[in-house]
Design a protein around this motif. Structure first.
Motif, PDB file in Angstrom:
ATOM      1  N   ARG A 267       7.653  14.535   5.501  1.00 21.18           N
ATOM      2  CA  ARG A 267       8.999  15.020   5.794  1.00 21.18           C
ATOM      3  C   ARG A 267       9.485  14.526   7.146  1.00 21.18           C
ATOM      4  O   ARG A 267       8.694  14.342   8.078  1.00 21.18           O
ATOM      5  CB  ARG A 267       9.037  16.549   5.758  1.00 21.18           C
ATOM      6  N   HIS A 268      10.779  14.357   7.245  1.00 16.71           N
ATOM      7  CA  HIS A 268      11.419  14.003   8.506  1.00 16.71           C
ATOM      8  C   HIS A 268      11.105  15.064   9.556  1.00 16.71           C
ATOM      9  O   HIS A 268      11.196  16.268   9.306  1.00 16.71           O
ATOM     10  CB  HIS A 268      12.935  13.912   8.284  1.00 16.71           C
ATOM     11  N   GLY A 269      10.694  14.601  10.739  1.00 17.71           N
ATOM     12  CA  GLY A 269      10.409  15.523  11.830  1.00 17.71           C
ATOM     13  C   GLY A 269       9.035  16.151  11.778  1.00 17.71           C
ATOM     14  O   GLY A 269       8.713  17.015  12.603  1.00 17.71           O
ATOM     15  N   VAL A 270       8.189  15.739  10.820  1.00 18.61           N
ATOM     16  CA  VAL A 270       6.826  16.259  10.718  1.00 18.61           C
ATOM     17  C   VAL A 270       5.870  15.086  10.930  1.00 18.61           C
ATOM     18  O   VAL A 270       5.782  14.199  10.079  1.00 18.61           O
ATOM     19  CB  VAL A 270       6.567  16.906   9.348  1.00 18.61           C
ATOM     20  N   PRO A 271       5.157  15.027  12.059  1.00 17.70           N
ATOM     21  CA  PRO A 271       4.281  13.867  12.326  1.00 17.70           C
ATOM     22  C   PRO A 271       3.177  13.751  11.287  1.00 17.70           C
ATOM     23  O   PRO A 271       2.603  14.745  10.849  1.00 17.70           O
ATOM     24  CB  PRO A 271       3.727  14.157  13.731  1.00 17.70           C
ATOM     25  N   LEU A 272       2.880  12.500  10.929  1.00 18.87           N
ATOM     26  CA  LEU A 272       1.896  12.217   9.897  1.00 18.87           C
ATOM     27  C   LEU A 272       0.605  11.733  10.547  1.00 18.87           C
ATOM     28  O   LEU A 272       0.639  10.855  11.427  1.00 18.87           O
ATOM     29  CB  LEU A 272       2.434  11.144   8.950  1.00 18.87           C
ATOM     30  N   PRO A 273      -0.551  12.256  10.154  1.00 23.50           N
ATOM     31  CA  PRO A 273      -1.814  11.781  10.746  1.00 23.50           C
ATOM     32  C   PRO A 273      -2.032  10.291  10.489  1.00 23.50           C
ATOM     33  O   PRO A 273      -1.751   9.779   9.400  1.00 23.50           O
ATOM     34  CB  PRO A 273      -2.876  12.614  10.025  1.00 23.50           C
ATOM     35  N   VAL A 274      -2.546   9.598  11.488  1.00 24.95           N
ATOM     36  CA  VAL A 274      -2.857   8.179  11.340  1.00 24.95           C
ATOM     37  C   VAL A 274      -3.845   7.967  10.198  1.00 24.95           C
ATOM     38  O   VAL A 274      -3.745   6.977   9.447  1.00 24.95           O
ATOM     39  CB  VAL A 274      -3.418   7.622  12.664  1.00 24.95           C
ATOM     40  N   ARG A 275      -4.791   8.879  10.045  1.00 25.20           N
ATOM     41  CA  ARG A 275      -5.771   8.726   8.963  1.00 25.20           C
ATOM     42  C   ARG A 275      -5.088   8.736   7.600  1.00 25.20           C
ATOM     43  O   ARG A 275      -5.470   7.968   6.705  1.00 25.20           O
ATOM     44  CB  ARG A 275      -6.813   9.843   9.058  1.00 25.20           C
ATOM     45  N   THR A 276      -4.083   9.571   7.417  1.00 26.70           N
ATOM     46  CA  THR A 276      -3.345   9.594   6.153  1.00 26.70           C
ATOM     47  C   THR A 276      -2.634   8.268   5.930  1.00 26.70           C
ATOM     48  O   THR A 276      -2.614   7.735   4.814  1.00 26.70           O
ATOM     49  CB  THR A 276      -2.328  10.747   6.148  1.00 26.70           C
ATOM     50  N   PHE A 277      -2.065   7.717   6.991  1.00 22.81           N
ATOM     51  CA  PHE A 277      -1.379   6.433   6.860  1.00 22.81           C
ATOM     52  C   PHE A 277      -2.357   5.322   6.493  1.00 22.81           C
ATOM     53  O   PHE A 277      -2.057   4.455   5.653  1.00 22.81           O
ATOM     54  CB  PHE A 277      -0.652   6.091   8.162  1.00 22.81           C
ATOM     55  N   ALA A 278      -3.538   5.322   7.086  1.00 24.24           N
ATOM     56  CA  ALA A 278      -4.547   4.317   6.756  1.00 24.24           C
ATOM     57  C   ALA A 278      -4.960   4.423   5.293  1.00 24.24           C
ATOM     58  O   ALA A 278      -5.105   3.414   4.593  1.00 24.24           O
ATOM     59  CB  ALA A 278      -5.758   4.462   7.674  1.00 24.24           C
ATOM     60  N   GLU A 279      -5.140   5.650   4.819  1.00 22.12           N
ATOM     61  CA  GLU A 279      -5.499   5.843   3.410  1.00 22.12           C
ATOM     62  C   GLU A 279      -4.370   5.392   2.495  1.00 22.12           C
ATOM     63  O   GLU A 279      -4.622   4.841   1.408  1.00 22.12           O
ATOM     64  CB  GLU A 279      -5.850   7.306   3.178  1.00 22.12           C
ATOM     65  N   TYR A 280      -3.136   5.599   2.916  1.00 25.17           N
ATOM     66  CA  TYR A 280      -1.995   5.091   2.150  1.00 25.17           C
ATOM     67  C   TYR A 280      -2.049   3.574   2.041  1.00 25.17           C
ATOM     68  O   TYR A 280      -1.810   3.004   0.970  1.00 25.17           O
ATOM     69  CB  TYR A 280      -0.688   5.533   2.811  1.00 25.17           C
ATOM     70  N   GLY A 281      -2.390   2.885   3.131  1.00 26.87           N
ATOM     71  CA  GLY A 281      -2.480   1.432   3.093  1.00 26.87           C
ATOM     72  C   GLY A 281      -3.508   0.946   2.082  1.00 26.87           C
ATOM     73  O   GLY A 281      -3.283  -0.046   1.380  1.00 26.87           O
ATOM     74  N   LEU A 282      -4.641   1.641   1.987  1.00 28.81           N
ATOM     75  CA  LEU A 282      -5.655   1.270   1.001  1.00 28.81           C
ATOM     76  C   LEU A 282      -5.134   1.491  -0.416  1.00 28.81           C
ATOM     77  O   LEU A 282      -5.378   0.677  -1.322  1.00 28.81           O
ATOM     78  CB  LEU A 282      -6.928   2.086   1.235  1.00 28.81           C
ATOM     79  N   TRP A 283      -4.438   2.594  -0.621  1.00 25.93           N
ATOM     80  CA  TRP A 283      -3.816   2.893  -1.922  1.00 25.93           C
ATOM     81  C   TRP A 283      -2.812   1.810  -2.289  1.00 25.93           C
ATOM     82  O   TRP A 283      -2.780   1.334  -3.431  1.00 25.93           O
ATOM     83  CB  TRP A 283      -3.152   4.266  -1.815  1.00 25.93           C
ATOM     84  N   PHE A 284      -2.005   1.387  -1.336  1.00 23.88           N
ATOM     85  CA  PHE A 284      -1.025   0.324  -1.558  1.00 23.88           C
ATOM     86  C   PHE A 284      -1.726  -0.976  -1.944  1.00 23.88           C
ATOM     87  O   PHE A 284      -1.332  -1.669  -2.888  1.00 23.88           O
ATOM     88  CB  PHE A 284      -0.196   0.132  -0.292  1.00 23.88           C
ATOM     89  N   ALA A 285      -2.798  -1.307  -1.228  1.00 25.79           N
ATOM     90  CA  ALA A 285      -3.512  -2.554  -1.495  1.00 25.79           C
ATOM     91  C   ALA A 285      -4.069  -2.581  -2.912  1.00 25.79           C
ATOM     92  O   ALA A 285      -4.046  -3.625  -3.584  1.00 25.79           O
ATOM     93  CB  ALA A 285      -4.635  -2.745  -0.474  1.00 25.79           C
ATOM     94  N   GLU A 286      -4.573  -1.455  -3.393  1.00 29.59           N
ATOM     95  CA  GLU A 286      -5.133  -1.397  -4.742  1.00 29.59           C
ATOM     96  C   GLU A 286      -4.085  -1.614  -5.819  1.00 29.59           C
ATOM     97  O   GLU A 286      -4.387  -2.146  -6.896  1.00 29.59           O
ATOM     98  CB  GLU A 286      -5.813  -0.042  -4.961  1.00 29.59           C
ATOM     99  N   ARG A 287      -2.844  -1.244  -5.546  1.00 32.25           N
ATOM    100  CA  ARG A 287      -1.810  -1.261  -6.574  1.00 32.25           C
ATOM    101  C   ARG A 287      -0.841  -2.425  -6.477  1.00 32.25           C
ATOM    102  O   ARG A 287      -0.250  -2.827  -7.487  1.00 32.25           O
ATOM    103  CB  ARG A 287      -1.027   0.068  -6.515  1.00 32.25           C
ATOM    104  N   ALA A 288      -0.632  -2.961  -5.306  1.00 28.22           N
ATOM    105  CA  ALA A 288       0.440  -3.947  -5.130  1.00 28.22           C
ATOM    106  C   ALA A 288      -0.044  -5.324  -4.712  1.00 28.22           C
ATOM    107  O   ALA A 288       0.767  -6.251  -4.636  1.00 28.22           O
ATOM    108  CB  ALA A 288       1.445  -3.419  -4.087  1.00 28.22           C
ATOM    109  N   VAL A 289      -1.339  -5.469  -4.440  1.00 30.56           N
ATOM    110  CA  VAL A 289      -1.854  -6.702  -3.833  1.00 30.56           C
ATOM    111  C   VAL A 289      -3.036  -7.217  -4.648  1.00 30.56           C
ATOM    112  O   VAL A 289      -3.855  -6.411  -5.105  1.00 30.56           O
ATOM    113  CB  VAL A 289      -2.293  -6.428  -2.375  1.00 30.56           C
TER     114      VAL A 289
END
Length: 424
Positions: A77-99
């Protein structure tokens, strides 16, 4: 010979690979996915950017951060900081599906060869491609102040060198810098019981304000629109118009890239930082040596007087300097052939192609050409789309059978002379 070799598997490299794969290119991607985010940021850090400004890019926009968080039941959500670890896990999820499958080996060197480029992996395998996209992130460009460079890693490190900070729990640490990396690192150290201070040349620390509400009266939106780099028209122009930024005079571009969105802490960090961290404002380390197993800093204060400061370890949160000479993955002759901007970073064309045909650059190293958005994940979307367009143009203009003169020992050799002899 592949169409494209992508060197780097962070947000920019993965986004470029997703667009290239969708365009039907034969490509290979090398690097540990999201390595900077997984291996070089301590637990407890948060993204400074808003979640909606932190998407990796695929052409169909089906693999955004919001889609990942929704699939995991996580807030984005806007205005709610996101943990860096969650963002890193998102990148791995993206790599599995789009790359296409990412080869986690690193590339040790890139040089020219007839028809394109030869890359050598860390274990000695040679690869050949007609184009290369360097998306090497920020780690090659670590910048440590000159007075500290003579000390070893047991006494001095850069803020990007730490996957965890627990080794400093019972020690005394001095953090140099005034940006988010310095302030958040110091806060994390203090929260684990480390005695810590921040040494900053600035006369005052800057803090970003609470972002305006996502839904607000139209006149407030007109006055200060949201953008991937923060509210306001200036930030909006940097965020949404990198192509227009590139048309500015080179001196202006270099100055803006260096000074825009300067050192500042996130609004959500301030209440954690101020009660627990000592700050020495207007202070600069002008010398350093070891003394009895500790670091003796020579610190010049606001009055100009130099005084000693003893500490166990110094963490330099002093940013990065993306210059041509630091692109060590490139062979020396190829690196020397790059035309530099005024600040020493490599110049790139409108499609992120360097002065060497077929060599494309992405990320921080292009900030002097396309503006401050290239320092943030938000810039990956513009980069991936335009860079892959540039690669497609390059491949059309320089088919493998076209005679292309490239440097080689003993004189020029053409691609036509060796067409069909290179490994695929």
């Amino acid at each position: 010979m592949d169409d494209l070799l992508v060197v780097g598997a962070g947000p920019y490299g993965l986004s470029i690979a997703a667009h290239a794969a969708a365009a039907g290119m034969d490509l290979r991607v090398f690097g540990r996915p999201m390595a900077s985010w997984r291996d070089h940021m301590p637990p407890g850090m948060f993204l400074k950017s808003e979640p909606w400004a932190s998407h990796l890019s695929d052409p169909d926009r089906r693999h955004g951060l919001d889609a990942y968080c929704a699939s995991r039941g996580l807030p984005a959500r806007h205005g709610v900081p996101l943990p860096v670890r969650t963002f890193a896990e998102y990148g791995l999820w993206f790599a599995e599906r789009a790359v296409p499958a990412v080869d986690e080996r690193s590339i040790g060197s890139v040089t020219t060869c007839p028809g394109g480029f030869r890359a050598v992996t860390e274990d000695g395998e040679s690869l050949y491609a007609r184009a290369v996209a360097l998306a090497v992130g920020v780690l090659p460009f670590v910048d440590v102040p000159a007075p500290l460079r003579g000390l070893g890693p047991e006494h001095v490190s850069h803020s990007s060198h730490h996957a965890e900070l627990t080794r400093f729990r019972d020690g005394d640490v001095t953090v140099i810098g005034a940006g988010q990396a310095a302030l958040e690192t110091a806060a994390l150290l203090a929260e684990q019981g480390t005695r810590v201070r921040v040494l900053a040349r600035a006369g005052a620390l800057a803090w970003n304000g609470l972002p305006p509400a996502w839904e607000r009266p139209w006149w407030q939106s007109v006055r200060a629109p949201h953008s991937g780099l923060g509210p306001g028209w200036r930030n909006w122009s940097y965020s949404e118009l990198p192509g227009a930024f590139r048309r500015l005079p080179e001196a202006t571009r270099s100055r803006v890239a260096k000074t825009a969105l300067g050192p500042a802490g996130a609004w959500w960090l301030r209440d954690r930082f101020e009660p627990s961290v000592e700050v020495l404002l207007g202070h600069e380390a002008v010398g350093a040596r070891t003394a009895g197993g500790r670091v003796r800093l020579e610190v010049r204060g606001p009055s100009g007087v130099v005084e000693p400061l003893l500490t166990d370890h110094v963490i330099a949160a002093t940013g990065f300097r993306a210059t041509c000479d630091r692109l060590r993955v490139l062979a020396p002759d190829l690196r020397a052939a790059l035309l530099p901007c005024a600040d020493g970073s490599p110049d790139v064309g409108r499609d992120f192609e360097s002065s060497w045909p077929g060599l494309f650059l992405a990320g921080l190293v292009t900030a002097s050409a396309f503006g401050p958005s290239m320092r943030f994940v938000h810039g990956a979307s513009y980069t991936a789309d335009r860079l892959v367009r540039g690669v497609r143009r390059h491949l059309r203009q320089r088919p493998l059978v076209e005679p292309v003169v490239v440097p080689a020992p003993g004189g020029p050799v053409t691609a036509a002379a060796v067409s069909g002899t290179l490994p695929r």
